[in-house]
Design an enzyme around this catalytic site. Structure first.
Site, PDB file in Angstrom:
ATOM      1  N   ILE A 109      38.035  43.346  45.579  1.00 48.04           N
ATOM      2  CA  ILE A 109      38.230  44.695  45.058  1.00 48.04           C
ATOM      3  C   ILE A 109      36.962  45.185  44.380  1.00 48.04           C
ATOM      4  CG2 ILE A 109      39.541  46.101  43.433  1.00 48.04           C
ATOM      5  CD1 ILE A 109      41.944  44.269  43.955  1.00 48.04           C
ATOM      6  N   GLY A 161      47.838  50.867  41.182  1.00 46.94           N
ATOM      7  CA  GLY A 161      46.728  50.440  42.017  1.00 46.94           C
ATOM      8  C   GLY A 161      47.099  50.152  43.458  1.00 46.94           C
ATOM      9  N   ALA A 162      48.264  49.533  43.679  1.00 40.88           N
ATOM     10  CA  ALA A 162      48.673  49.169  45.043  1.00 40.88           C
ATOM     11  C   ALA A 162      49.707  50.130  45.624  1.00 40.88           C
ATOM     12  CB  ALA A 162      49.238  47.756  45.047  1.00 40.88           C
ATOM     13  N   ASP A 171      45.296  51.390  33.969  1.00 40.43           N
ATOM     14  CA  ASP A 171      46.415  51.308  34.915  1.00 40.43           C
ATOM     15  C   ASP A 171      47.285  50.079  34.672  1.00 40.43           C
ATOM     16  OD1 ASP A 171      47.838  52.198  37.321  1.00 40.43           O
ATOM     17  OD2 ASP A 171      46.957  50.445  38.305  1.00 40.43           O
ATOM     18  N   HIS A 205      50.578  51.330  36.548  1.00 44.26           N
ATOM     19  CA  HIS A 205      50.274  50.253  37.494  1.00 44.26           C
ATOM     20  C   HIS A 205      50.425  50.748  38.937  1.00 44.26           C
ATOM     21  CE1 HIS A 205      50.074  45.600  37.731  1.00 44.26           C
ATOM     22  NE2 HIS A 205      49.420  46.150  38.726  1.00 44.26           N
ATOM     23  N   ASP A 213      28.907  38.633  37.818  1.00 47.65           N
ATOM     24  CA  ASP A 213      29.829  37.625  38.331  1.00 47.65           C
ATOM     25  C   ASP A 213      29.032  36.342  38.517  1.00 47.65           C
ATOM     26  OD1 ASP A 213      31.491  35.926  39.863  1.00 47.65           O
ATOM     27  OD2 ASP A 213      32.566  37.659  40.680  1.00 47.65           O
ATOM     28  N   GLU A 261      54.481  45.158  30.601  1.00 43.10           N
ATOM     29  CA  GLU A 261      54.910  46.237  31.490  1.00 43.10           C
ATOM     30  C   GLU A 261      56.414  46.143  31.735  1.00 43.10           C
ATOM     31  OE1 GLU A 261      52.519  46.136  35.022  1.00 43.10           O
ATOM     32  OE2 GLU A 261      50.673  46.602  33.954  1.00 43.10           O
TER      33      GLU A 261
END
Length: 527
Positions: A150, A280-281, A255, A278, A169, A260
């Protein structure tokens, strides 16, 4: 062969399986009793999140060969029960990555142009052009923390908008970053002051929870804008609220949340914060893609091909498993330990087998090491099938070395990692009739330790009283030492102390021990 689709998936996914010659029955909303009564006739089961593939159902499935979860997780599948019966469990982990990346970019642009606030003003029958003047993203610097799938998609899209992209990273090579057009930095301290926008794409681990607190916000550029579509809790909420109030952070778009559904938060009501539940997907395409992908994997599994997203162990010949099987859990723990000890990330990894172990096929041990290592730093689930692929995607150079010659141990497993600072080498063996695991060396210091869940290692100048100092500090904090080992290069040289403790040694305590006892290095790991 027959496939039972127990939850709604895309029509195209169902058509794909039928075109492959499979007989597909769609029966949704079944109870556990109803599903258990009919599952014996099917070779494959496809679910989303509503249907639970429990042990009872799996044990009733005499012909079942594969369970496909049309989505990212497999929480509703009893993977252990499936593995025991030789049933492959797979998912569709890449089905939502484009949606998540696009949502990140959408939130970034929404902040830059004050879109939600302007929309709310217009719906309130106001006309406030000057109030919502925004800023361009062209030539602005986006910092991407976590360059998994992502994160790299976000970077790609940001570059298309003309943004400069910094990446952090420790497990991505400079060569890989260069291919992506990302300037790789090696520390957050270097990254934070340069970023106009920051987006995080990291897993939820003990290292990442709360990793952005007051000290990190203080290092950021004034007026920075923040996006979080990864995991709740990576930003310390109180510190974020204060930074938003002070103007240090101009705006944030969130998000994901620690708890949750999130219906109570100090972020609610803040005009410079965009909140989404939430999402995102949550796109039609992601849902369709999940159905299409799981159809492909079910077809592959039923035809005897490798299933690239299988979450349980790939088949290993019985004669190989007999020799290497006892080492698999140990290899995974060694990889996890290396990831937690390595400074600056790992760029290359060598898995060395010595003695009798070197005489058999040990590729599964290499994969187990990668599973342990990447599981510490990957935002996506890592398993025995995808670990090698993820290592390749991150530019991690992995080799196997074999030394069949005799050694102090009948067989020895050694993991050697190349890092940006000091190489890390850890060795382990199985001891006695019961194959008890032992860590026998770290950084070249001889040890004889049974690995525990919570461990700590300290490197220091060899001098009297060090064991007592460490024990006293831990005792004052109520932490019990289960076992301790000390190895040294020579009398008066340097020494390495290894501990197994009953409870975690938190970072502040580790720092206190390092400072109070004048340690050269200190590491706390959890296996």
């Amino acid at each position: 062969m027959k496939v039972l689709v127990a939850d709604k998936i895309s029509d195209s996914g169902i058509a794909k399986m039928r075109d492959a010659g499979l007989e597909v029955d769609v029966k949704t909303g079944l109870s556990e009793d109803e599903l258990a009564a009919i599952i014996g006739a099917y070779d494959a089961l496809v679910v989303r999140s509503a249907t639970k593939a429990t042990r009872r159902i799996i044990e009733a499935a005499d012909n079942l060969k594969i369970i496909g979860r049309a989505g990212v997780g497999v929480d509703n599948v009893d993977v252990e029960a499936a593995t025991e019966r030789g049933v492959v469990v797979c998912n569709a982990p890449t089905s939502n990555i484009v949606s998540a990346a696009e949502h990140t970019i959408a939130l970034l642009l929404a902040q830059a142009r004050n879109i939600p606030q302007a929309n709310a003003s217009m719906h309130a029958c106001k006309w406030e052009r000057s109030k919502f003047t925004g800023s361009e993203v062209l030539d602005k610097t986006l910092a991407v923390v976590g360059l998994g799938r992502i994160g790299t998609l976000v970077a790609e899209r940001a570059r298309g908008l003309g943004m400069r992209v910094l990446g952090f990273d420790p497990y991505v090579s400079e060569e890989r970053a260069a291919q992506l057009g990302i300037e790789l930095v090696r520390s957050l301290d270097e990254l934070l002051p340069r970023a106009d926008f920051i987006t995080v794409h990291l897993p939820k681990t003990k290292e990442t929870i709360g990793m952005f607190g007051p000290a990190e916000f203080a290092k950021m550029k004034d007026g920075v804008r923040i996006v979080n579509t990864a995991r709740g809790g990576i930003y310390q909420q109180d510190a974020l609220v204060e930074a938003l109030k002070s103007g240090k952070v101009a705006s944030a778009a969130i998000d994901v949340f620690e708890v949750e559904p999130c219906t109570e938060s100090p972020l609610h009501g803040m005009e410079n914060v965009i909140l989404t539940p939430h999402l995102g997907a949550s796109t039609d395409e992601a849902q369709d893609r999940a159905g299409d992908q799981i159809a492909e994997y079910v077809i592959a599994g039923l035809s005897g091909q490798m299933v690239p997203t299988a979450v349980n162990i790939a088949p290993v010949p019985p004669e190989v498993m007999e020799a290497v099987g006892p080492y698999i859990p140990l290899a995974e723990k060694m990889g996890s330990a290396v990831a937690q000890i390595a400074s600056g990330g790992v760029s290359a990894l060598d898995v060395l087998t010595v003695g009798q172990l070197a005489e058999v096929d040990t590729r599964i041990l290499k994969t187990a090491v990668l599973k342990g290592l990447l599981g510490q730093i990957s935002a996506e689930p890592v398993n025995f099938v995808n670990a090698d692929y993820y290592a390749q995607q991150r530019g991690l150079h992995v080799t196997e070395t074999k030394r069949p010659e005799t050694h102090d141990y009948t067989s020895l497993l050694v993991v050697r990692a190349t890092t940006a600072t000091e190489p890390v080498e850890i060795a382990a063996a199985l001891i006695g009739k019961n194959d008890e695991p032992r860590l026998v060396s770290l950084f070249g210091y001889d040890l004889d330790m049974a690995p525990g869940r919570y461990m700590a290692f300290f490197r220091y100048p060899d001098r009297p009283g060090m064991i007592g100092k460490v024990g006293t500090i831990l005792g004052d904090r109520g932490i019990n030492i289960a076992s301790m080992q000390v190895g040294r290069t020579a009398e008066g040289g340097t020494a390495l102390m290894g501990l197994v403790v009953d409870t975690p040694i938190e970072p502040d305590l580790l720092a206190e021990i390092k400072q109070s006892a004048a340690m050269n290095d200190a590491w706390s790991i959890e296996l």
